[in-house]
Structures are given as C-alpha cells and as structure tokens.
Design a protein around this motif. Structure first.
Motif, PDB file in Angstrom:
ATOM      1  N   LEU A 133      43.034  39.904  37.866  1.00  0.00           N
ATOM      2  CA  LEU A 133      44.298  40.646  38.232  1.00  0.00           C
ATOM      3  C   LEU A 133      45.487  39.567  38.354  1.00  0.00           C
ATOM      4  O   LEU A 133      45.473  38.611  39.136  1.00  0.00           O
ATOM      5  CB  LEU A 133      44.503  41.435  40.072  1.00  0.00           C
ATOM      6  CG  LEU A 133      45.594  41.914  39.766  1.00  0.00           C
ATOM      7  CD1 LEU A 133      46.232  43.207  38.591  1.00  0.00           C
ATOM      8  CD2 LEU A 133      46.233  42.484  41.181  1.00  0.00           C
ATOM      9  N   LYS A 134      45.569  39.855  36.714  1.00  0.00           N
ATOM     10  CA  LYS A 134      46.678  38.483  36.378  1.00  0.00           C
ATOM     11  C   LYS A 134      47.535  39.789  35.315  1.00  0.00           C
ATOM     12  O   LYS A 134      47.837  39.633  34.499  1.00  0.00           O
ATOM     13  CB  LYS A 134      46.725  37.626  35.334  1.00  0.00           C
ATOM     14  CG  LYS A 134      45.066  36.617  36.377  1.00  0.00           C
ATOM     15  CD  LYS A 134      44.866  35.165  35.368  1.00  0.00           C
ATOM     16  CE  LYS A 134      44.166  34.272  36.094  1.00  0.00           C
ATOM     17  NZ  LYS A 134      43.514  33.706  35.699  1.00  0.00           N
ATOM     18  N   VAL A 135      48.987  39.458  36.428  1.00  0.00           N
ATOM     19  CA  VAL A 135      49.819  40.746  35.384  1.00  0.00           C
ATOM     20  C   VAL A 135      50.211  40.181  34.168  1.00  0.00           C
ATOM     21  O   VAL A 135      50.333  41.241  33.649  1.00  0.00           O
ATOM     22  CB  VAL A 135      51.129  40.400  37.154  1.00  0.00           C
ATOM     23  CG1 VAL A 135      52.378  41.353  35.804  1.00  0.00           C
ATOM     24  CG2 VAL A 135      51.315  41.120  37.984  1.00  0.00           C
ATOM     25  N   GLU A 136      50.269  39.076  33.947  1.00  0.00           N
ATOM     26  CA  GLU A 136      50.084  38.589  32.243  1.00  0.00           C
ATOM     27  C   GLU A 136      49.436  38.846  31.588  1.00  0.00           C
ATOM     28  O   GLU A 136      49.148  39.453  30.101  1.00  0.00           O
ATOM     29  CB  GLU A 136      50.665  37.167  31.792  1.00  0.00           C
ATOM     30  CG  GLU A 136      49.313  36.412  32.135  1.00  0.00           C
ATOM     31  CD  GLU A 136      49.558  35.773  34.202  1.00  0.00           C
ATOM     32  OE1 GLU A 136      48.512  35.132  34.314  1.00  0.00           O
ATOM     33  OE2 GLU A 136      50.046  36.427  35.314  1.00  0.00           O
ATOM     34  N   LYS A 137      47.957  39.174  31.912  1.00  0.00           N
ATOM     35  CA  LYS A 137      47.320  40.047  31.283  1.00  0.00           C
ATOM     36  C   LYS A 137      46.055  40.698  31.294  1.00  0.00           C
ATOM     37  O   LYS A 137      45.211  41.446  31.234  1.00  0.00           O
ATOM     38  CB  LYS A 137      45.790  39.207  31.476  1.00  0.00           C
ATOM     39  CG  LYS A 137      45.885  37.573  31.089  1.00  0.00           C
ATOM     40  CD  LYS A 137      44.444  36.861  31.179  1.00  0.00           C
ATOM     41  CE  LYS A 137      44.819  35.966  30.106  1.00  0.00           C
ATOM     42  NZ  LYS A 137      43.048  35.330  29.882  1.00  0.00           N
ATOM     43  N   LEU A 138      47.270  42.280  32.552  1.00  0.00           N
ATOM     44  CA  LEU A 138      46.672  43.150  32.862  1.00  0.00           C
ATOM     45  C   LEU A 138      46.307  44.093  31.611  1.00  0.00           C
ATOM     46  O   LEU A 138      45.866  45.302  31.508  1.00  0.00           O
ATOM     47  CB  LEU A 138      47.837  44.053  34.410  1.00  0.00           C
ATOM     48  CG  LEU A 138      47.617  45.337  34.875  1.00  0.00           C
ATOM     49  CD1 LEU A 138      46.321  45.272  35.569  1.00  0.00           C
ATOM     50  CD2 LEU A 138      48.814  45.672  35.472  1.00  0.00           C
ATOM     51  N   GLN A 139      47.960  44.497  30.862  1.00  0.00           N
ATOM     52  CA  GLN A 139      47.726  45.389  29.357  1.00  0.00           C
ATOM     53  C   GLN A 139      47.019  45.028  28.524  1.00  0.00           C
ATOM     54  O   GLN A 139      45.980  45.886  28.687  1.00  0.00           O
ATOM     55  CB  GLN A 139      48.904  45.978  29.368  1.00  0.00           C
ATOM     56  CG  GLN A 139      49.972  46.333  29.890  1.00  0.00           C
ATOM     57  CD  GLN A 139      50.973  46.233  29.090  1.00  0.00           C
ATOM     58  OE1 GLN A 139      51.282  46.395  27.742  1.00  0.00           O
ATOM     59  NE2 GLN A 139      52.356  46.723  29.331  1.00  0.00           N
ATOM     60  N   LYS A 140      46.398  43.724  28.118  1.00  0.00           N
ATOM     61  CA  LYS A 140      45.201  43.373  27.520  1.00  0.00           C
ATOM     62  C   LYS A 140      43.862  43.964  28.365  1.00  0.00           C
ATOM     63  O   LYS A 140      43.044  43.780  27.678  1.00  0.00           O
ATOM     64  CB  LYS A 140      45.472  41.624  27.164  1.00  0.00           C
ATOM     65  CG  LYS A 140      44.235  41.499  26.292  1.00  0.00           C
ATOM     66  CD  LYS A 140      44.459  39.302  26.178  1.00  0.00           C
ATOM     67  CE  LYS A 140      43.557  38.970  25.972  1.00  0.00           C
ATOM     68  NZ  LYS A 140      42.203  39.618  26.139  1.00  0.00           N
ATOM     69  N   ASN A 141      43.634  43.094  29.718  1.00  0.00           N
ATOM     70  CA  ASN A 141      42.543  43.470  30.203  1.00  0.00           C
ATOM     71  C   ASN A 141      42.028  45.403  29.808  1.00  0.00           C
ATOM     72  O   ASN A 141      41.126  45.592  30.537  1.00  0.00           O
ATOM     73  CB  ASN A 141      42.254  42.779  31.431  1.00  0.00           C
ATOM     74  CG  ASN A 141      42.080  41.874  31.433  1.00  0.00           C
ATOM     75  OD1 ASN A 141      41.831  40.965  30.568  1.00  0.00           O
ATOM     76  ND2 ASN A 141      42.888  41.140  32.666  1.00  0.00           N
ATOM     77  N   VAL A 142      43.649  45.649  30.307  1.00  0.00           N
ATOM     78  CA  VAL A 142      42.792  47.624  30.881  1.00  0.00           C
ATOM     79  C   VAL A 142      42.475  47.878  29.491  1.00  0.00           C
ATOM     80  O   VAL A 142      41.775  48.944  29.485  1.00  0.00           O
ATOM     81  CB  VAL A 142      44.283  47.685  31.345  1.00  0.00           C
ATOM     82  CG1 VAL A 142      44.131  49.284  31.241  1.00  0.00           C
ATOM     83  CG2 VAL A 142      44.131  47.496  32.898  1.00  0.00           C
ATOM     84  N   PHE A 143      43.215  47.182  28.458  1.00  0.00           N
ATOM     85  CA  PHE A 143      42.969  47.018  27.192  1.00  0.00           C
ATOM     86  C   PHE A 143      41.645  47.705  26.392  1.00  0.00           C
ATOM     87  O   PHE A 143      41.166  47.996  25.754  1.00  0.00           O
ATOM     88  CB  PHE A 143      43.950  46.844  25.871  1.00  0.00           C
ATOM     89  CG  PHE A 143      44.187  47.926  24.881  1.00  0.00           C
ATOM     90  CD1 PHE A 143      43.827  48.738  24.247  1.00  0.00           C
ATOM     91  CD2 PHE A 143      42.817  47.531  23.997  1.00  0.00           C
ATOM     92  CE1 PHE A 143      44.149  48.912  22.620  1.00  0.00           C
ATOM     93  CE2 PHE A 143      42.426  47.428  22.673  1.00  0.00           C
ATOM     94  CZ  PHE A 143      43.111  48.079  21.911  1.00  0.00           C
ATOM     95  N   GLU A 144      41.221  46.243  27.032  1.00  0.00           N
ATOM     96  CA  GLU A 144      39.796  46.016  26.877  1.00  0.00           C
ATOM     97  C   GLU A 144      38.822  46.983  27.310  1.00  0.00           C
ATOM     98  O   GLU A 144      37.634  47.444  26.917  1.00  0.00           O
ATOM     99  CB  GLU A 144      39.440  44.701  26.550  1.00  0.00           C
ATOM    100  CG  GLU A 144      40.255  43.661  25.472  1.00  0.00           C
ATOM    101  CD  GLU A 144      39.370  41.936  26.252  1.00  0.00           C
ATOM    102  OE1 GLU A 144      39.408  41.659  27.476  1.00  0.00           O
ATOM    103  OE2 GLU A 144      40.597  41.243  25.297  1.00  0.00           O
ATOM    104  N   LEU A 145      38.852  47.506  28.441  1.00  0.00           N
ATOM    105  CA  LEU A 145      37.892  47.843  29.299  1.00  0.00           C
ATOM    106  C   LEU A 145      37.817  49.467  28.936  1.00  0.00           C
ATOM    107  O   LEU A 145      37.235  50.077  28.425  1.00  0.00           O
ATOM    108  CB  LEU A 145      38.414  47.901  30.796  1.00  0.00           C
ATOM    109  CG  LEU A 145      38.692  46.624  31.655  1.00  0.00           C
ATOM    110  CD1 LEU A 145      39.191  46.667  33.323  1.00  0.00           C
ATOM    111  CD2 LEU A 145      37.674  46.518  31.924  1.00  0.00           C
ATOM    112  N   VAL A 146      38.832  49.717  28.857  1.00  0.00           N
ATOM    113  CA  VAL A 146      39.105  51.594  27.935  1.00  0.00           C
ATOM    114  C   VAL A 146      38.362  50.996  27.152  1.00  0.00           C
ATOM    115  O   VAL A 146      37.837  52.700  26.462  1.00  0.00           O
ATOM    116  CB  VAL A 146      40.495  51.739  27.465  1.00  0.00           C
ATOM    117  CG1 VAL A 146      40.218  52.877  27.180  1.00  0.00           C
ATOM    118  CG2 VAL A 146      41.771  52.050  29.190  1.00  0.00           C
ATOM    119  N   GLN A 147      38.664  50.250  26.017  1.00  0.00           N
ATOM    120  CA  GLN A 147      38.001  49.952  24.482  1.00  0.00           C
ATOM    121  C   GLN A 147      36.348  50.284  24.705  1.00  0.00           C
ATOM    122  O   GLN A 147      35.326  51.329  23.906  1.00  0.00           O
ATOM    123  CB  GLN A 147      38.622  48.548  23.743  1.00  0.00           C
ATOM    124  CG  GLN A 147      39.927  49.374  23.254  1.00  0.00           C
ATOM    125  CD  GLN A 147      39.677  49.703  22.367  1.00  0.00           C
ATOM    126  OE1 GLN A 147      39.370  50.446  21.320  1.00  0.00           O
ATOM    127  NE2 GLN A 147      40.919  51.245  22.532  1.00  0.00           N
TER     128      GLN A 147
END
Length: 168
Positions: A133-147
């Motif tokens: 959980l790093k706020v600056e990487k949150l969207q990127k990480n969630v995007f990759e998980l959904v993909q």
C-alpha cells in the motif's frame, strides 16, 4: 479511515479500463464499503445464486480488492477470489472443496502473475494475496490486479461448466 479517498481511487481505476473489457467477460464492478473496508468487487452475475441481486446472494463467486484499518497498518492492499456457498448455485451440483481444487489447478498456470499470492486457503477463498500500500502506486497496483483478473476470469467459467447439472 478515509473511505471516500479509497473508494475514489478504486473508481478512478475502473474509469480508465474500457467497459468493453468487462462486457467481453460478462463482468460487473461494485465499489463500496463492506465490513469496514473500502472494497472493489468484480463479478459475473451468473456466478451467483441470484443473478438479479448477485452481491446479496448466499452463493456467489467474486474477485475483491480491499483496504481497511488493519491493512493500512500493515501497509498492504489485499485481494482474493471468494467462492461463497457454491453448493447453493442453481443449475450446478458443486462440492466447495472440489470446486476450489479444480480452480486452483487451473490457476497454477497464472499464479506467477499475482504478487504475494497463496492458494493455501480453505474452500471459500480460492486464492488470496496482497500488494504494498503506497498511495503513489495505489491506482497502478489496483489496475494491474483488475487486469490480471480479467485475464483469468474465464477459468471460473471453465470450472463451473464442469459442474453444470446438464453435464452430470
């Protein structure tokens, strides 16, 4: 915990994924507060005992990403695939343990793409893992998980097909 912030972050991710990607897999998304967690759920209504109200059905299968007070302390975003009371899914004759075993056998081909994942869970959790959980990487990480989930969602359909009442 600032639920609004995390729900907004989840919504931002879903907005950048073309709707066609979800439609191609017959998947829908729900972003909500559940059990004191900000959660993003991806599901197919047909993977539930009640396709008209799939998130409220007793039996259902869904992918989830969540953040709560505990995960914030741990600096982790958790994810998993739940298979709740699959024996209650209409049109299927399923043993929860057998379904979990069959799914995990298929999932092994993709396991390397999932960070910190484990399939060493009970039958209600098909797989579970976490990302930092790093706020600056949150969207990127969630995007990759959904993909990643979009790439493997067909495995749930494939395994469910083994248990279709017409096939037995």
């Amino acid at each position: 915990m600032d639920y609004t912030f995390y729900l907004k972050e989840f919504n931002s991710v879903i907005e950048i994924i073309p709707k066609e990607e979800f439609e191609r897999c017959n998947l829908e998304v729900a972003i909500e507060v559940v059990l004191e967690s900000a959660a993003l759920k991806v599901y197919n209504p047909e993977w539930s005992g009640d396709p008209l109200s799939p998130l409220d059905a007793t039996g259902r299968i869904f992918f989830s990403i969540w953040i709560n007070e505990q995960s914030i302390k741990e600096r982790k975003v958790y994810y998993n695939i739940h298979a709740l009371k699959v024996r209650t899914l209409t049109n299927y004759s399923i043993s929860s343990r057998k379904f979990a075993q069959d799914f995990r056998s298929e999932f092994l081909k993709y396991q390397k793409d999932w960070p910190n994942v484990s399939v060493d869970c009970g039958p209600l959790t098909l797989m579970q893992g976490w990302v930092d959980l790093k706020v600056e990487k949150l969207q990127k990480n969630v995007f990759e998980l959904v993909q990643n989930f979009l790439k493997i969602s067909f495995t749930i359909d494939r395994v469910l097909a083994l248990y279709k009442k017409d096939n037995i």
